[in-house]
Scaffold this motif. Structure first.
Motif, PDB file in Angstrom:
ATOM      1  N   HIS A  81       0.819  -1.212   0.000  1.00  0.00           N
ATOM      2  CA  HIS A  81       0.000   0.000   0.000  1.00  0.00           C
ATOM      3  C   HIS A  81       0.853   1.261   0.000  1.00  0.00           C
ATOM      4  CE1 HIS A  81      -3.239   2.765   0.892  1.00  0.00           C
ATOM      5  NE2 HIS A  81      -2.532   3.250   1.907  1.00  0.00           N
ATOM      6  N   TYR A  98       0.373   5.594   0.188  1.00  0.00           N
ATOM      7  CA  TYR A  98      -0.513   6.736   0.405  1.00  0.00           C
ATOM      8  C   TYR A  98      -0.304   7.786  -0.693  1.00  0.00           C
ATOM      9  CZ  TYR A  98      -1.433   5.301   5.277  1.00  0.00           C
ATOM     10  OH  TYR A  98      -1.823   4.637   6.409  1.00  0.00           O
ATOM     11  N   HIS A 133      -1.272  13.842   0.784  1.00  0.00           N
ATOM     12  CA  HIS A 133      -2.417  14.261   1.586  1.00  0.00           C
ATOM     13  C   HIS A 133      -1.913  15.059   2.776  1.00  0.00           C
ATOM     14  CE1 HIS A 133      -0.914  10.697   3.658  1.00  0.00           C
ATOM     15  NE2 HIS A 133      -1.541  11.123   4.754  1.00  0.00           N
ATOM     16  N   TYR A 145       8.840   8.751   2.234  1.00  0.00           N
ATOM     17  CA  TYR A 145       7.809   9.756   1.992  1.00  0.00           C
ATOM     18  C   TYR A 145       8.444  11.067   1.551  1.00  0.00           C
ATOM     19  CZ  TYR A 145       8.950  11.038   6.869  1.00  0.00           C
ATOM     20  OH  TYR A 145       9.592  11.380   8.037  1.00  0.00           O
ATOM     21  N   ASP A 205       3.271  12.079   1.590  1.00  0.00           N
ATOM     22  CA  ASP A 205       2.751  10.808   1.112  1.00  0.00           C
ATOM     23  C   ASP A 205       3.420   9.706   1.927  1.00  0.00           C
ATOM     24  OD1 ASP A 205       5.315  10.726   0.098  1.00  0.00           O
ATOM     25  OD2 ASP A 205       4.718  10.856  -2.009  1.00  0.00           O
TER      26      ASP A 205
END
Length: 277
Positions: free
Chosen positions: A30, A32, A35, A52, A76
């Protein structure tokens, strides 16, 4: 709440009294999207590595790393490699941090900002993990408050530049706080009520209480309840009755706490303490 799928899983917990939310998760695939959170997002990496983007930079974690995101800070997240990663996050409402932070650090009502999104700090990571556990397990309000104060007591000086204010002499106030604990055995009292009684901040109450009495307020409350349970067992109450009347709403939790304190289960202690016949 838990969500599991193949080798990935998510556990979410929340504290309705404060609005604090927490997440523990493992991700292998997964990723992200970019955001931001309206809260502070404070996390630690348990195992593996997460990568990230934040503040125009690229970051990768390793076990013991901290992720420190201010409100509205875009970022992210994705596994760094095929091994995936496991991590924990605390999501703190701005009002909560403003309230707690301003009380013992900086100016009243201040909204601190973390000045870096990544740090390697095994001590702080352990405190964040303990704070998550305090939300996920049936601890008292005191235990949860202390865990949160412990997190901020480390992070605000180290990563937001807010040194703790000097505490005034507080022994009389701390004795009043102890008396309030003694008088409210069955109440789910929190640090705020004790601090108000003592006339000092919550940060200074938690630190001063341990310094004066050798135990944190939650540890003092636990010992207080265990002593009451022992008294009731000797008086003839059943184990379940003694636990409930002493403030332990979970029988298994009562048994674990009793054995941790006295080395035997309540049942074995009763057998040894009660005369035959």
């Amino acid at each position: 709440m838990s969500i599991r799928q193949a080798d990935e899983w998510v556990k979410l917990v929340a504290d309705s009294a404060t609005g604090l939310e927490a997440l523990r998760a493992r991700f292998v695939q997964h990723a992200y999207d970019r955001h931001a959170h309206e809260t502070y997002a404070i996390g630690m990496t348990e195992s593996g590595s997460q990568s990230y983007r934040c503040r125009g930079g690229n970051y990768s974690t390793r076990p013991g790393a901290l992720m420190l995101f201010n409100p509205a800070e875009v970022h992210d997240g994705r596994p760094t490699d095929a091994g995936g990663f496991t991590y924990r996050m605390l999501y703190l409402p701005v009002a909560l941090l403003r309230d707690l932070g301003g009380e013992g650090f900086g100016a009243p009502g201040a909204e601190p900002l973390f000045y870096q999104p990544l740090a390697q700090d095994e001590v702080a990571a352990r405190v964040i993990a303990e704070a998550f556990d305090s939300l996920a397990e049936p601890h008292s309000r005191l235990r949860r408050d202390e865990a949160l104060l412990g997190v901020l007591g480390i992070l605000l000086p180290r990563y937001a530049g807010l040194a703790p204010k000097r505490a005034p002499p507080a022994a009389p106030g701390l004795r009043r706080a102890r008396d309030l604990l003694e008088a409210s055995l069955l109440e789910d009292i929190g640090i705020a009520a004790l601090a108000q009684e003592a006339g000092i901040s919550r940060f200074h109450l938690a630190r001063g209480f341990r310094r004066l009495y050798g135990l944190s307020p939650s540890e003092y409350r636990r010992q207080q309840r265990l002593r009451e349970a022992r008294r009731r067992i000797v008086a003839g109450a059943s184990l379940a009755e003694a636990a409930l009347a002493s403030g332990f709403t979970d029988q298994a939790h009562f048994t674990r706490q009793f054995k941790a304190a006295y080395g035997v289960t309540p049942g074995r202690w009763r057998q040894a303490a009660m005369p035959p016949g």
